[in-house]
Design a protein around this motif. Structure first.
Motif, mmCIF file in Angstrom:
data_model
loop_
_atom_site.group_PDB
_atom_site.id
_atom_site.type_symbol
_atom_site.label_atom_id
_atom_site.label_comp_id
_atom_site.label_asym_id
_atom_site.label_seq_id
_atom_site.Cartn_x
_atom_site.Cartn_y
_atom_site.Cartn_z
ATOM 1 N N ASP A 1 1.193 -1.264 0.058
ATOM 2 C CA ASP A 1 0.305 0.233 0.191
ATOM 3 C C ASP A 1 1.150 1.484 -0.239
ATOM 4 O O ASP A 1 0.049 2.156 -0.462
ATOM 5 N N TRP A 2 2.447 1.095 0.556
ATOM 6 C CA TRP A 2 3.097 1.943 -0.133
ATOM 7 C C TRP A 2 3.921 1.970 -0.963
ATOM 8 O O TRP A 2 5.375 3.041 -1.134
ATOM 9 N N GLY A 3 3.880 1.491 -1.559
ATOM 10 C CA GLY A 3 4.539 1.457 -2.657
ATOM 11 C C GLY A 3 5.811 1.045 -2.687
ATOM 12 O O GLY A 3 6.958 1.420 -3.370
ATOM 13 N N ILE A 4 6.173 -0.310 -1.599
ATOM 14 C CA ILE A 4 7.610 -0.252 -1.378
ATOM 15 C C ILE A 4 7.845 -2.306 -1.175
ATOM 16 O O ILE A 4 7.179 -2.675 -1.331
ATOM 17 N N LYS A 5 9.495 -2.233 -1.300
ATOM 18 C CA LYS A 5 9.055 -3.771 -1.973
ATOM 19 C C LYS A 5 10.789 -4.042 -1.107
ATOM 20 O O LYS A 5 11.703 -3.189 -1.608
ATOM 21 N N ASP B 1 24.070 -7.995 7.072
ATOM 22 C CA ASP B 1 23.927 -9.111 6.688
ATOM 23 C C ASP B 1 22.148 -8.071 6.127
ATOM 24 O O ASP B 1 21.192 -8.045 6.327
ATOM 25 N N ALA B 2 22.598 -6.544 5.167
ATOM 26 C CA ALA B 2 21.302 -5.807 5.157
ATOM 27 C C ALA B 2 20.717 -6.140 3.923
ATOM 28 O O ALA B 2 21.219 -6.673 2.569
ATOM 29 N N ARG B 3 19.108 -5.735 3.792
ATOM 30 C CA ARG B 3 18.789 -5.861 2.418
ATOM 31 C C ARG B 3 18.379 -4.156 1.310
ATOM 32 O O ARG B 3 17.979 -3.434 2.795
ATOM 33 N N SER B 4 18.503 -4.236 0.233
ATOM 34 C CA SER B 4 18.060 -2.550 0.446
ATOM 35 C C SER B 4 16.172 -3.014 -0.427
ATOM 36 O O SER B 4 15.997 -3.944 -0.229
ATOM 37 N N ILE B 5 16.202 -1.504 -0.769
ATOM 38 C CA ILE B 5 14.117 -1.451 -0.044
ATOM 39 C C ILE B 5 14.186 -0.378 -1.580
ATOM 40 O O ILE B 5 15.566 -0.163 -2.213
ATOM 41 N N GLU B 6 13.123 -0.243 -2.032
ATOM 42 C CA GLU B 6 13.399 -0.697 -3.510
ATOM 43 C C GLU B 6 11.471 0.630 -3.235
ATOM 44 O O GLU B 6 10.797 -0.004 -2.367
ATOM 45 N N LEU B 7 11.712 2.178 -4.258
ATOM 46 C CA LEU B 7 10.576 1.966 -4.517
ATOM 47 C C LEU B 7 9.508 2.215 -5.715
ATOM 48 O O LEU B 7 10.310 2.048 -6.320
ATOM 49 N N ARG C 1 22.592 -6.725 -8.553
ATOM 50 C CA ARG C 1 22.301 -4.993 -8.716
ATOM 51 C C ARG C 1 23.198 -3.728 -8.198
ATOM 52 O O ARG C 1 23.211 -3.748 -6.445
ATOM 53 N N GLN C 2 23.760 -3.376 -9.169
ATOM 54 C CA GLN C 2 25.104 -2.101 -8.522
ATOM 55 C C GLN C 2 24.883 -1.286 -7.588
ATOM 56 O O GLN C 2 23.059 -0.034 -7.159
ATOM 57 N N GLY C 3 25.119 -0.603 -6.933
ATOM 58 C CA GLY C 3 24.956 0.262 -5.624
ATOM 59 C C GLY C 3 25.296 2.050 -6.166
ATOM 60 O O GLY C 3 25.472 2.000 -7.517
ATOM 61 N N PRO C 4 24.622 3.095 -5.478
ATOM 62 C CA PRO C 4 24.310 3.110 -4.236
ATOM 63 C C PRO C 4 23.117 2.350 -4.142
ATOM 64 O O PRO C 4 22.077 2.911 -5.438
ATOM 65 N N LEU C 5 22.810 1.841 -2.717
ATOM 66 C CA LEU C 5 21.144 0.704 -2.567
ATOM 67 C C LEU C 5 20.872 1.917 -1.100
ATOM 68 O O LEU C 5 21.245 2.448 -0.734
ATOM 69 N N ILE C 6 19.423 1.761 -1.599
ATOM 70 C CA ILE C 6 18.765 2.138 -0.471
ATOM 71 C C ILE C 6 17.963 1.535 1.049
ATOM 72 O O ILE C 6 17.848 -0.075 0.329
ATOM 73 N N LEU C 7 18.962 1.641 1.907
ATOM 74 C CA LEU C 7 18.603 0.285 3.292
ATOM 75 C C LEU C 7 17.371 1.039 3.849
ATOM 76 O O LEU C 7 17.123 0.492 4.782
ATOM 77 N N GLY C 8 17.325 2.239 3.954
ATOM 78 C CA GLY C 8 15.661 2.894 4.585
ATOM 79 C C GLY C 8 15.381 3.894 4.213
ATOM 80 O O GLY C 8 16.003 4.774 3.464
ATOM 81 N N ILE C 9 14.143 4.165 4.705
ATOM 82 C CA ILE C 9 13.385 5.238 4.287
ATOM 83 C C ILE C 9 11.948 5.760 4.834
ATOM 84 O O ILE C 9 11.291 4.600 5.745
ATOM 85 N N MET D 1 5.284 5.862 8.427
ATOM 86 C CA MET D 1 5.837 4.712 8.140
ATOM 87 C C MET D 1 7.684 4.405 7.607
ATOM 88 O O MET D 1 8.371 5.376 7.331
ATOM 89 N N VAL D 2 8.025 3.806 8.626
ATOM 90 C CA VAL D 2 9.759 3.547 8.479
ATOM 91 C C VAL D 2 10.231 2.479 8.392
ATOM 92 O O VAL D 2 9.034 1.072 9.089
ATOM 93 N N VAL D 3 10.736 1.856 6.800
ATOM 94 C CA VAL D 3 11.073 0.848 6.427
ATOM 95 C C VAL D 3 13.266 0.645 6.603
ATOM 96 O O VAL D 3 13.118 1.735 6.072
ATOM 97 N N LEU D 4 13.407 -0.218 7.459
ATOM 98 C CA LEU D 4 14.494 -0.330 7.332
ATOM 99 C C LEU D 4 14.816 -1.796 6.861
ATOM 100 O O LEU D 4 14.531 -2.398 7.442
#
Length: 537
Positions: A319-323, A368-374, A413-421, A453-456
């Motif tokens: 619902d927030w367009g986050i993956k 062991d982080a995972r990236s976030i996509e909009l 997937r090449q960086g820079p990547l988003i880890l929090g939004i 909402m904050v997604v990390l």
């Protein structure tokens, strides 16, 4: 006759001693503000000395009566001078006494840079219980001290104290001080962390006044941690969030756990809900309850780890367009976190948001982080305001095959990547909340206007052992503070800035000014003076 001359020679010094003692006594009284034995003794001794001098002046001259002494012109001149000096000392003492008793300051700066705003003055004067500011630092910056003195002059219930944490480790431990320069506000049983002061980040009226407004309020932000799906434990054990939870409690947050399968809905007094790395999918009824909570202005903090399946959080995030990307982030730069290797993402670039606005180039790391996509254009369609918070470097990528860590353009997937939004969305119909019960003191008096909402893409950064390293804890705490939505009570105080009055000159103008002030004008003065001397010779 020899004895008379000797006595007359030294009696004049008696007057000087008496006047000096009198002046010292009146000055001490003016500084202290009341009659102390020391100042009173000096004044009496000085008056006695002056009286003895007067008597000796009338009795030393055995050939002339006292009337002849007082009729002398020198005596009258000396007496007038003595009374004039005495009057000057008395007036000076009265001015200092009144200045100490009735303090008045006049700010003549254009923007009243040294005057507190009316809102701040009213707030400090109306404090009904003591509020104290603790600065854990040996360095006392003049700007900070001047600001705090202004606060203290407005009300007797405000005070401040500088404490060296190395000299007073017990008090520093009581407040949970981790670094020199930390500032805390205390009122009764409540304590609130403000900031860390340094030469480039001093205290401000806006920050301090709003902190006083928050700490004197009966509202306390309440944080609920969802349980029942393998989320991170809050008790002290490996991989738990016990250190983060204890810090929240130290910052005046209330922390509780709950299970949606038992309560059926999010508690009414919840300021925000934390979903920390669930290992199993939420039930449909739980998803519905969380969405209903967000519709009425509730906030969510969602974190994941390498075992969290993106599909299990999809009903909440879509619902927030986050993956959430299932691939782990690899840090291939030369600078890596010791003992964690390349799978610990290092972040020194942050977004422009209240959560990260003070981080600048400081480091935080995420094992062991995972990236976030909009989802493209989704936020515009749903009227969502989205701000990326954490960016990895260009020497990072999302790795699909951890058995062989090597960048593959086809699968990685090449960086820079988003880890929090951070995301926020206006509430279409902000309905008033139910009247709070005695146990719901944290509810606002007016309805919330937006849901946040904050997604990390990581949870390990906030676990025991990692939480206190670099600014990992700041990322977590600032996210909680922003999500608690207590900024509706903040006073609107515009920062005061001194207007730029510099005179910008070209090199030619500056050179001409230097010649005029240093050479030409002084030379003309010498020429005129020489001409006048020659004319009058």
């Amino acid at each position: 006759m020899k004895t008379f001359k000797l006595s007359k020679k030294y009696t004049k010094y008696l007057l000087l001693v008496g006047l000096f003692l009198l002046f010292m006594g009146l000055s001490a009284m003016a500084v202290i503000g009341n009659w102390e034995p020391i100042s009173l003794g000096l004044i009496i001794t000085g008056i006695v000395a002056i009286g003895i001098w007067i008597v000796l002046q009338g009795s030393n001259d055995l050939t002339s009566p006292a009337q002849e002494f007082w009729g002398r012109r020198s005596t009258q001149t000396g007496t007038n001078a003595a009374f004039a000096m005495l009057a000057f000392v008395v007036i000076l003492g009265l001015i200092n006494f009144l200045g100490n008793r009735y303090n008045y300051r006049l700010d003549l700066t254009e923007n009243n840079l040294f005057t507190l705003s009316p809102a701040t003055q009213q707030l400090v004067r109306n404090l009904n219980q003591p509020v104290k500011l603790w600065i854990f630092d040996r360095t006392q910056y003049p700007q900070d001290k001047e600001l705090l003195e202004n606060y203290r002059r407005q009300g007797a219930n405000f005070s401040f104290e500088y404490v060296d944490p190395n000299s007073n480790p017990g008090l520093a431990k009581k407040f949970g001080v981790k670094d020199v320069g930390e500032v805390y506000l205390e009122s009764g049983e409540k304590r609130k962390y403000l900031q860390k002061v340094k030469e480039t980040e001093l205290l401000s009226e806006q920050t301090l006044t709003n902190a006083i407004q928050e700490i004197r309020s009966d509202r306390t932000a309440k944080v609920y941690f969802l349980q029942g799906h393998g989320e991170r434990n809050l008790e002290t054990k490996e991989g738990s969030l016990s250190e983060a939870v204890q810090t929240l409690k130290d910052k005046n947050f209330q922390v509780e756990t709950f299970k949606l399968t038992e309560s059926k809905e999010v508690p009414k007094d919840a300021n925000l809900v934390v979903i920390a790395a669930p290992q199993q999918a939420l039930f449909a009824d739980e998803i519905t309850a969380l969405k209903e909570y967000q519709k009425r202005g509730g906030s969510l903090l969602v974190t994941v780890d390498k075992k969290t399946k993106a599909s299990e959080l999809e009903p909440i995030l879509q619902d927030w367009g986050i993956k959430i990307d299932d691939r782990l982030v690899v840090n291939a730069s030369e600078f890596q976190v010791r003992s964690l290797g390349p799978t610990a993402a290092l972040v020194s670039s942050y977004g422009n948001h209240p959560i990260t606005q003070d981080f600048k180039n400081r480091y935080s790391f995420y094992p062991d982080a995972r990236s976030i996509e909009l989802v493209k254009d989704f936020k515009d369609e749903k009227n969502i305001k989205a701000t990326p918070l954490l960016f990895t470097s260009e020497q990072s990528w999302a790795e699909s095959n951890l058995d062989k860590i090597e960048f593959n353009a086809e699968s990685d997937r090449q960086g820079p990547l988003i880890l929090g939004i951070a995301l926020s969305r206006s509430i279409e119909s902000a309905t008033p909340q139910p009247s709070p019960t005695p146990n719901q003191e944290n509810k606002s008096d007016k309805p919330l206007q937006e849901t946040r909402m904050v997604v990390l893409g990581n949870t390990d950064f906030a676990t025991d052992g990692f939480f206190s390293q670099q600014i990992n804890g700041d990322v977590f705490l600032n996210s909680i503070s922003w999500l608690s939505q207590q900024d509706d009570r903040l006073l609107s105080i515009s920062p005061k800035e001194q207007k730029n009055r510099r005179l910008n000159m070209t090199f030619l103008q500056a050179s001409l000014l230097a010649w005029l002030s240093i050479i030409i004008v002084p030379f003309l003065g010498l020429v005129i003076a020489g001409y006048l001397w020659w004319r009058r010779r």
